[in-house]
Design a protein around this motif. Structure first.
Motif, PDB file in Angstrom:
ATOM      1  N   GLU A  73      25.220 -23.917  -0.109  1.00 24.60           N
ATOM      2  CA  GLU A  73      26.382 -24.802   0.055  1.00 24.60           C
ATOM      3  C   GLU A  73      27.375 -24.202   1.037  1.00 24.60           C
ATOM      4  N   ARG A  76      26.008 -24.755   4.582  1.00 19.79           N
ATOM      5  CA  ARG A  76      26.198 -26.135   5.042  1.00 19.79           C
ATOM      6  C   ARG A  76      27.656 -26.398   5.408  1.00 19.79           C
ATOM      7  N   THR A  77      28.569 -25.891   4.603  1.00 19.45           N
ATOM      8  CA  THR A  77      29.985 -26.109   4.866  1.00 19.45           C
ATOM      9  C   THR A  77      30.429 -25.401   6.135  1.00 19.45           C
TER      10      THR A  77
END
Length: 228
Positions: A73, A76-77
């Motif tokens: 995550e 991706r961020t």
């Protein structure tokens, strides 16, 4: 104050590692390496994005073993919201093909074992900082297999048919691991023109980041002579 050429060539690195002792060891390796400035550190996923936005590193050396799916995550961020391209993942899980593929698709551009020696880890940082996709130790074979899957499927071919000749050239070079500057030199184009082409390619083939484009291109049989 004037910035020297040597200062401009130094890599700015942010380190994310949840274990303090291991983080200290990696910090020591980076501090003793030439051409690297450690500009920020974090031990928890929640601190990573604000840290990166504040420090603007060239490379994020990221613990892939954060609890749950926090590491992916974070990747991706960073790619989506902070425009980060130089993410080097570290793991102590061994050569896990599933983890490797998930990390690549999330935006990681390199992979190194936490048990790697200082020379190997520093070398991987330099490689990612210079736009290459790299894998340390035994993971290299797995990454090569993931990125060089033989043959084309109809699902992959369909979006490729809407690419122009130039866009196919661009995707081929992206699949070799070239960054925009190297593509511009190879095709004798302005870097801004290359950025526009890359954005168009991403939109047409339905990917969100460069690592996804590399995997997509390799699985479609492109970029097979490029350097990993």
């Amino acid at each position: 104050m004037t910035t020297s050429a040597s200062d401009q060539n130094r890599l700015r690195v942010a380190l994310v590692e949840r274990h303090p002792l291991l983080r200290a060891g990696i910090r020591a390796a980076l501090d003793s390496a030439g051409g690297i400035d450690l500009v920020a550190e974090a031990g928890e996923a929640g601190h990573v994005v604000p840290m990166v936005l504040g420090a603007a590193p060239d490379v994020v050396l990221l613990d892939l073993d954060l609890p749950g799916s926090a590491s992916l995550e974070v990747c991706r961020t960073l790619v989506r919201d902070a425009g980060v391209t130089g993410i080097l993942g570290m793991t102590g899980r061994g050569d896990d093909a599933g983890l490797l593929r998930s990390a690549l698709m999330a935006g990681v551009r390199g992979y190194v074992s936490k048990s790697a020696g200082a020379h190997e880890m520093v070398g991987a940082v330099h490689m990612v900082g210079n736009g290459f996709i790299v894998a340390g130790g035994g993971a290299a074979r797995l990454v090569t297999g993931l990125l060089r899957a033989p043959g084309r499927s109809a699902e992959l071919d369909a979006p490729l048919t809407v690419l122009t000749r130039r866009e196919r050239e661009i995707l081929d070079l992206v699949a070799r691991g070239y960054d925009n500057r190297r593509i511009a030199r190879a095709l004798t184009l302005a870097e801004k023109t290359v950025r526009n082409h890359v954005s168009a390619v991403f939109a047409k083939i339905g990917v969100n980041c460069r690592a996804q484009a590399v995997v997509y291109g390799r699985e479609a049989g492109m970029g097979l002579t490029g350097r990993l």
